[in-house]
Design a protein around this motif. Structure first.
Motif, PDB file in Angstrom:
ATOM      1  N   GLU A  48       5.032   1.597  -7.026  1.00  0.00           N
ATOM      2  CA  GLU A  48       4.195   0.410  -7.175  1.00  0.00           C
ATOM      3  C   GLU A  48       5.060  -0.723  -7.724  1.00  0.00           C
ATOM      4  O   GLU A  48       5.432  -0.725  -8.889  1.00  0.00           O
ATOM      5  N   GLU A  74      -0.208  -3.273   2.792  1.00  0.00           N
ATOM      6  CA  GLU A  74      -1.357  -3.513   1.937  1.00  0.00           C
ATOM      7  C   GLU A  74      -0.864  -3.652   0.506  1.00  0.00           C
ATOM      8  O   GLU A  74       0.047  -2.953   0.077  1.00  0.00           O
ATOM      9  N   ALA A  75      -1.494  -4.539  -0.243  1.00  0.00           N
ATOM     10  CA  ALA A  75      -1.094  -4.786  -1.631  1.00  0.00           C
ATOM     11  C   ALA A  75       0.399  -5.080  -1.722  1.00  0.00           C
ATOM     12  O   ALA A  75       1.126  -4.504  -2.535  1.00  0.00           O
ATOM     13  N   LYS A 195      -7.951   1.044   5.313  1.00  0.00           N
ATOM     14  CA  LYS A 195      -8.682  -0.208   5.170  1.00  0.00           C
ATOM     15  C   LYS A 195      -9.971  -0.187   5.985  1.00  0.00           C
ATOM     16  O   LYS A 195     -11.010  -0.700   5.559  1.00  0.00           O
ATOM     17  N   ARG A 207     -11.160   3.657  -3.233  1.00  0.00           N
ATOM     18  CA  ARG A 207      -9.723   3.527  -2.948  1.00  0.00           C
ATOM     19  C   ARG A 207      -8.971   3.553  -4.284  1.00  0.00           C
ATOM     20  O   ARG A 207      -8.810   2.565  -4.965  1.00  0.00           O
ATOM     21  N   HIS A 209      -5.799   4.506  -4.823  1.00  0.00           N
ATOM     22  CA  HIS A 209      -4.354   4.291  -4.699  1.00  0.00           C
ATOM     23  C   HIS A 209      -4.128   3.742  -3.301  1.00  0.00           C
ATOM     24  O   HIS A 209      -4.963   3.908  -2.418  1.00  0.00           O
ATOM     25  N   LYS A 210      -3.001   3.088  -3.078  1.00  0.00           N
ATOM     26  CA  LYS A 210      -2.745   2.510  -1.759  1.00  0.00           C
ATOM     27  C   LYS A 210      -2.718   3.568  -0.659  1.00  0.00           C
ATOM     28  O   LYS A 210      -2.945   3.261   0.511  1.00  0.00           O
ATOM     29  N   SER A 211      -2.494   4.840  -1.043  1.00  0.00           N
ATOM     30  CA  SER A 211      -2.398   5.911  -0.041  1.00  0.00           C
ATOM     31  C   SER A 211      -3.568   6.885  -0.079  1.00  0.00           C
ATOM     32  O   SER A 211      -3.567   7.876   0.662  1.00  0.00           O
ATOM     33  N   SER A 245      -3.714   4.190  -9.190  1.00  0.00           N
ATOM     34  CA  SER A 245      -2.927   2.962  -9.305  1.00  0.00           C
ATOM     35  C   SER A 245      -3.260   2.251 -10.615  1.00  0.00           C
ATOM     36  O   SER A 245      -4.398   2.288 -11.092  1.00  0.00           O
TER      37      SER A 245
END
Length: 259
Positions: A48, A74-75, A195, A207, A209-211, A245
């Motif tokens: 991150e 993303e992010a 997404k 959501r 975490h990004k994954s 996250s």
């Protein structure tokens, strides 16, 4: 918590000097360094990162091309270009760079850039919080959306589509650009991106975490991690642990009544 930075610079002395100057700030921390674009991409995909200080002339693809790849994520982290030439300034700002630092970088000029970064990150956090507050004020619309759902999702199983109940899915994860739905003992490939799933999944999915998107009802335990972060232990057969996250910690505290 300090703002996490990645320095992408192939010249060792320049990299060490910038790392030293950033390290003098109480609000920033150089967590990672890279000497070429490939190293930088690997770090960004695995960690991150909030800010990337990016030299334009680096081995591999140029800093400009690397920035284009970063912005597709993303992010995506904020980008500050560093270079000995001013030829790329217009292109840099087309890519929405926070700043453009000409070498040699003075301490005073860097401090101006750090202030810009803090302002943009604060605006981003405030926007996300305002959006969350706005959505929280419309529970009826949210419920109506959920009532109209099929409450199933199609996943790939051999040569046909299997319809999974949302309640049977413990979490979704992304790997090698594919998104997988994980049930109690088996995982299935989907045709969605995370997404897209965020828009159709009912309220018990979050959501985290990004994954990862998790089913809050299938969280078995919350495990304190380093620097105030968490991991969640899922109640599936493998007992998978998923990182939370940093930006999601406060929301998880509320959703799971932790604080």
């Amino acid at each position: 918590m300090k703002i996490t930075c990645l320095l992408v610079e192939d010249e060792k002395l320049a990299r060490e000097e910038l790392e030293y100057l950033i390290g003098k700030s109480d609000d920033f921390k150089v967590s990672f360094t890279a000497s070429n674009s490939q190293q930088a991409l690997e770090i960004i995909n695995q960690a991150e990162i909030e800010v990337v200080f990016l030299d334009i002339n680096i081995p591999g693809i140029s800093g400009i091309e690397l920035a284009k790849e970063i912005n597709q994520k993303e992010a995506a982290p904020l980008i500050v270009f560093t270079t000995a030439f001013d030829d790329y300034a217009i292109e840099a700002f087309k890519l929405s760079a926070v700043d453009y630092l000409l070498k040699p970088i003075s301490e005073a000029r860097l401090e101006q850039s750090l202030q810009k970064i803090k302002k943009q990150l604060k605006q981003k956090i405030n926007y996300n919080q305002k959006l969350a507050n706005l959505l929280a004020n419309f529970p009826e619309q949210k419920n109506n959306k959920q009532e109209n759902l099929l409450n199933k999702i199609a996943v790939v199983e051999k040569n046909y589509y299997l319809m999974l109940n949302f309640t049977d899915i413990y979490y979704f994860s992304t790997q090698d650009k594919k998104v997988w739905a994980h049930c109690q003992k088996k995982s299935y490939m989907t045709q969605f991106q995370l997404k897209e799933l965020e828009e159709i999944l009912p309220g018990q999915f979050f959501r985290i975490h990004k994954s990862y998107i998790v089913n809050l009802k299938h969280i078995k335990a919350v495990i304190p991690w380093f620097k105030g972060k968490y991991q969640v232990l899922m109640a599936d057969y493998s007992g998978h642990k998923i990182p939370v996250s940093r930006s999601k910690v406060e929301k998880i505290n509320k959703l799971l009544n932790l604080k």
